[in-house]
Design a protein around this motif. Structure first.
Motif, PDB file in Angstrom:
ATOM      1  N   CYS A  30     -56.705   3.867 -15.299  1.00 49.63           N
ATOM      2  CA  CYS A  30     -57.658   4.718 -16.001  1.00 49.63           C
ATOM      3  C   CYS A  30     -59.007   4.022 -16.011  1.00 49.63           C
ATOM      4  O   CYS A  30     -59.104   2.863 -16.424  1.00 49.63           O
ATOM      5  CB  CYS A  30     -57.157   4.944 -17.423  1.00 49.63           C
ATOM      6  N   THR A  32     -61.611   4.666 -17.792  1.00 48.20           N
ATOM      7  CA  THR A  32     -62.419   4.936 -18.986  1.00 48.20           C
ATOM      8  C   THR A  32     -63.138   3.694 -19.503  1.00 48.20           C
ATOM      9  O   THR A  32     -64.328   3.730 -19.797  1.00 48.20           O
ATOM     10  CB  THR A  32     -61.507   5.538 -20.082  1.00 48.20           C
ATOM     11  N   HIS A 233     -53.704  12.160 -20.925  1.00 47.75           N
ATOM     12  CA  HIS A 233     -54.192  10.829 -21.326  1.00 47.75           C
ATOM     13  C   HIS A 233     -55.721  10.841 -21.468  1.00 47.75           C
ATOM     14  O   HIS A 233     -56.268  10.383 -22.480  1.00 47.75           O
ATOM     15  CB  HIS A 233     -53.724   9.844 -20.250  1.00 47.75           C
ATOM     16  N   GLU A 234     -56.405  11.391 -20.450  1.00 51.89           N
ATOM     17  CA  GLU A 234     -57.875  11.345 -20.481  1.00 51.89           C
ATOM     18  C   GLU A 234     -58.437  12.207 -21.605  1.00 51.89           C
ATOM     19  O   GLU A 234     -59.444  11.849 -22.218  1.00 51.89           O
ATOM     20  CB  GLU A 234     -58.456  11.777 -19.129  1.00 51.89           C
ATOM     21  N   HIS A 237     -58.519  10.208 -24.676  1.00 51.47           N
ATOM     22  CA  HIS A 237     -59.760   9.418 -24.810  1.00 51.47           C
ATOM     23  C   HIS A 237     -60.911  10.286 -25.292  1.00 51.47           C
ATOM     24  O   HIS A 237     -61.714   9.888 -26.135  1.00 51.47           O
ATOM     25  CB  HIS A 237     -60.158   8.825 -23.461  1.00 51.47           C
ATOM     26  N   HIS A 243     -56.518   3.182 -25.610  1.00 49.93           N
ATOM     27  CA  HIS A 243     -55.238   2.790 -25.008  1.00 49.93           C
ATOM     28  C   HIS A 243     -54.363   2.115 -26.058  1.00 49.93           C
ATOM     29  O   HIS A 243     -54.860   1.364 -26.897  1.00 49.93           O
ATOM     30  CB  HIS A 243     -55.478   1.811 -23.849  1.00 49.93           C
TER      31      HIS A 243
END
Ligand SMILES: [Zn+2]
Length: 877
Positions: A30, A32, A233-234, A237, A243
């Protein structure tokens, strides 16, 4: 520049992962965190905005306000392709997009089929987030859309910098009404990445590689990441989830790690599906959407994660609650409303304002606990009489039908307060505990936390205003406390510690305190108002000032007798004057009589200017002491004589007996009545100067240069010798030098430039019989500055002020500098002295270093410019 670890792509990745032992570097799935670090480099205010949003989120959660309604978020999917026909390569099908929306709606509602795989021990933590998603039905202009847009950007893959700098700004729909998702082939190897709340308005959203978007087989790629969980998941965020392995094991689950208490701490990302993995001493929740496990392994968000997401949707992303993006054109009204206040005292009124869209023509309101309890006017005013938390429902109707909205726990009526005596210290590391608020109307500098010497002489967090770097004269920044109940106090006072230095008499700032006794509706102006020299606790400083010791703090007291038995709030207001920094800490509310803080004994007793019948007695200032009681006696005597009560920290004792040895001590008196006094200090002894042995005369320091100086006095060859004590004024112990009586000078060498030195001298008249004059008064001189034009050294810059955090560190080490520095180098050195990371950070004041792949242990973090070196020990978890 920082070099980030990239994931290898495609099938190669799948082959590599099972090898992942100590040998292989784990891929960053990821992007991010990496993209955030880049954004912080180019957007110095991003960190402040994210901190504000976090504080707002914590405050929302502290009130426990959780909407029971399902929130539906409109999504626009921007498909970025390379000219391929729809259904080929990056130009994915509408069905693949819809499969992703379906996954999101199952995952966020905990309706995913694989909830059965959640281990029993985590079942009670798993949550229905009550968040759903739709493909946008209305575009920003109110026109019909299917929420899927396609663009040919003519590249086979796209770098994050090109996406952030070119694609996003050209294609984004307003984040106030839509969640933007861009789908394309990513060049930097991530499966996807997201912005956090606080990102700039033309970059806000989620980016996912097309091979990991949607669910196999509608997503034709069959990888470990092709069940749609990357997007789940994104979006986590995007709703301010971190995380699960953020910042390692952490310490306080609410403020460190992922700031969620029901996700077990985990020191590093999990890959694959290691069901029995343990970390930080507990079993890891590898099934959490915010880990790096395979899609087939993931199956839950927790209640704590749900709370952060819901708080985000009711906070910084609350405009989405009003979005009509999911409403088909020509549908019924989408009901919504706001109010002028949601936190009131009993018997106060609230003005409700209809915010429904799509043309409502009639309204039906229900107010639990309110008066009236229902209304059909568009914008009603409602009063509430009793403490409680109340819901509001609105049904909005037009020719196409009706829809309703209920805002649960929307109005809080509360005139209860925290019991007194009340005490709050910012050393807890929280600027705004539950019920506190911050007003920063210019979005510039505002109250924040700072580690510095506090009034207890410890290094700890205090609240501060960076007026030194805040050029906005007259601007006010307010920090408001929770409700505090004064009942039970007979003589209430507010006592707080403040530390402040003016920049100069022209550039000075102010601090005001005002009080509300109506749940924050109005604040009486100024129960306390100090500015400039009246506020200052230390001398003017043109460089950025911070407290160096407890003595830089002052305790100020505000009487509260006019608020007897009230429930009140305090508003601390900084009034900027482009001066210097203001520090605030240790807020007490209590009865005046109980507030005598312990009175500490003086230390560092010393004797100077010893004459035949007099000496000067000195000691360190004690914070909070009104005055001091000094007592002395002959060394062999048994009873003390109080020789004076004195407000300063120096006293000349006179009329002493030349033939006696004395001992003395001193105590602090911290209140006027004598009921709060310290113990007497440790004993110090002194003798007097021999009557026929005189001090040297005409003592002075001459020929002072940057690195040397000459001490001189009048020659007197009838003596045996001279004894000189000297030191750097910031040090406590003296260097002793003996000079033969044939000489009348002493040259001091290898001194520091621009430094104050102190010295004193005594005559030794008879070395054998130890007959001396006693010491002179302490003299001082300052060495010269080094001329920077000659030697090229900038002596004005003498330090690098920085904070490295968290420490101990998990993955990401943040370094925050007070000021950006030219030619700044940052280096991390291991215990063997080997440099393991070196980077240049010219003119950056916020640097992040990914330490994920570093071994556990102790490192030295070194910051250097050509003139300065500073270092700090870092512990890698
Ligand atoms: Zn992530």
């Amino acid at each position: 520049m920082m070099k980030m670890l990239r994931v290898l792509k495609g099938t190669l990745l799948v082959l590599l992962l099972p090898m992942g032992s100590a040998m292989a570097q784990n891929p960053v799935l990821c992007g991010t965190a990496d993209v955030l670090a880049q954004m912080k480099q180019s957007d110095p205010k991003l960190d402040d905005r994210m901190r504000d949003i976090e504080a707002q989120l914590q405050r929302y959660m502290s009130y426990g306000m959780r909407s029971g309604n399902v929130i539906t978020i409109p999504i626009v999917v921007h498909i970025i392709h390379n000219g391929d026909p729809i259904g080929s390569n990056q130009n994915i099908t509408d069905a693949q997009v819809q499969s992703q929306i379906d996954v999101l709606n199952k995952d966020f509602r905990r309706q995913n089929a694989d909830t059965v795989n959640t281990p029993a021990s985590f079942l009670s933590d798993a949550a229905d987030s009550k968040i759903e998603f739709c493909l946008a039905q209305q575009d920003p202009n109110g026109a019909a859309t299917n929420g899927i847009l396609r663009y040919n950007y003519n590249q086979t893959s796209y770098s994050t910098s090109y996406i952030e700098g070119t694609i996003k700004p050209a294609t984004i729909w307003s984040r106030n009404s839509y969640l933007n998702i861009w789908v394309m082939k990513l060049a930097d190897g991530y499966l996807g990445y997201s912005t956090f709340p606080g990102a700039s308005a033309n970059q806000d959203g989620v980016v996912v590689d097309h091979r990991y978007f949607g669910k196999y087989p509608l997503n034709p790629n069959n990888t470990n990441y092709s069940l749609g969980r990357t997007t789940t998941h994104e979006i986590g965020h995007w709703l301010n989830l971190l995380h699960t392995f953020n910042a390692g094991c952490g310490s306080d689950c609410a403020t460190t790690g992922d700031r969620v208490c029901d996700t077990p701490p985990v020191s590093a990302a999990n890959y694959g599906c290691s069901q029995s993995a343990t970390s930080c001493g507990v079993i890891s929740m590898v099934q959490n959407y915010m880990d790096y496990s395979d899609d087939a392994c993931m199956n839950l968000f927790t209640k704590g994660q749900r709370d952060r997401m819901i708080a985000t949707l009711n906070g910084t992303r609350s405009s989405l609650l009003n979005s009509i993006g999911c409403v088909p054109v020509n549908g019924p009204p989408v009901p919504d409303f706001i109010s002028n206040s949601t936190l009131i005292c009993p018997s106060e009124s609230v003005q409700f304002t209809d915010m429904s869209t799509n043309g409502a023509t009639s309204w039906s309101w229900t107010f639990s606990g309110g008066s009236p309890a229902s209304s059909s006017i568009q914008n009603p005013v409602v009063s509430y009489n009793s403490n409680g938390i109340y819901s509001v429902t609105l049904i909005a109707t037009n020719a196409n039908g009706s829809q309703n909205i209920t805002k649960s726990n929307y109005i809080t009526v509360d005139n209860s307060g925290t019991n007194s005596p009340f005490y709050y210290s910012f050393s807890s590391g929280v600027l705004q505990p539950a019920g506190w608020s911050l007003e920063n109307t210019d979005n510039g500098k505002t109250w924040e936390l700072k580690s510095t010497k506090n009034a207890s002489n410890n290094i700890a967090k205090v609240a501060y205003m960076n007026n030194h770097n805040y050029n906005s004269s007259g601007q006010e920044d307010h920090l408001t406390t929770e409700n505090i109940d004064l009942s039970g106090l007979s003589d209430p006072v507010l006592i707080f510690n403040v530390a402040y230095a003016q920049y100069s008499s022209q550039y000075a700032d102010g601090l005001k305190v005002s009080v509300s006794n109506d749940c924050g509706t109005t604040f009486d102006p100024h129960v306390y108002d100090k500015a400039g020299s009246a506020l200052a606790t230390a001398p003017n400083s043109t460089s950025e000032w911070f407290p160096m010791s407890a003595s830089d703090w002052r305790s100020d007291t505000v009487p509260l007798s006019q608020y007897l038995n009230d429930v009140i709030q305090f508003k601390f207001t900084n009034v900027n004057g482009y001066g210097n920094n203001l520090y605030l800490d240790d807020i007490h509310v209590a009865d005046r009589a109980s507030m005598s803080v312990p009175c500490t004994s003086p230390t560092q007793l010393s004797v100077s200017n010893v004459q035949e019948t007099s000496v000067v007695l000195d000691w360190e200032v004690v914070n909070g002491a009104l005055d001091y009681t000094i007592r002395a006696k002959g060394l062999t005597e048994t009873s003390w004589i109080t020789i004076d009560v004195n407000s300063g920290n120096s006293y000349q004792a006179t009329g002493l007996n030349n033939s006696m040895l004395y001992e003395w001590q001193v105590r602090s008196n911290c209140n006027a009545g004598g009921s709060n006094v310290s113990n007497y200090s440790q004993l110090d002894t002194f003798g007097l100067a021999a009557s026929n042995c005189n001090l040297p005369s005409n003592i002075s320091a001459v020929n002072i240069e940057a690195d040397k100086a000459t001490l001189q006095w009048d020659l007197n060859i009838s003596l045996d010798e001279y004894l000189i004590h000297w030191k750097d004024s910031s040090e406590s112990s003296w260097t002793e030098v003996t000079v033969d009586a044939l000489y009348a000078t002493l040259e001091l060498e290898t001194l520091e430039a621009d430094t104050k030195y102190e010295w004193k001298i005594q005559s030794v008249c008879d070395e054998v019989n130890d007959i001396t004059s006693g010491f002179s008064a302490i003299m001082d001189f300052r060495t010269q500055k080094i001329d920077s034009t000659n030697v090229g050294i900038d002596k004005i810059e003498s330090e690098i002020m920085f904070i490295a955090f968290p420490n101990p560190v998990g993955d990401i080490l943040n370094i925050s500098l007070e000021q950006p520095k030219d030619e700044l180098m940052i280096e991390i050195v291991d215990v063997a002295g080997k440099s393991v990371r070196k980077l240049s950070a010219n003119y950056s004041n916020f640097i992040t270093i990914n330490m994920k792949e570093f071994s556990k242990g102790v490192y030295m973090l070194k910051l250097s410019t050509p003139n300065i070196n500073v270092e700090e020990k870092i512990i890698k978890l």
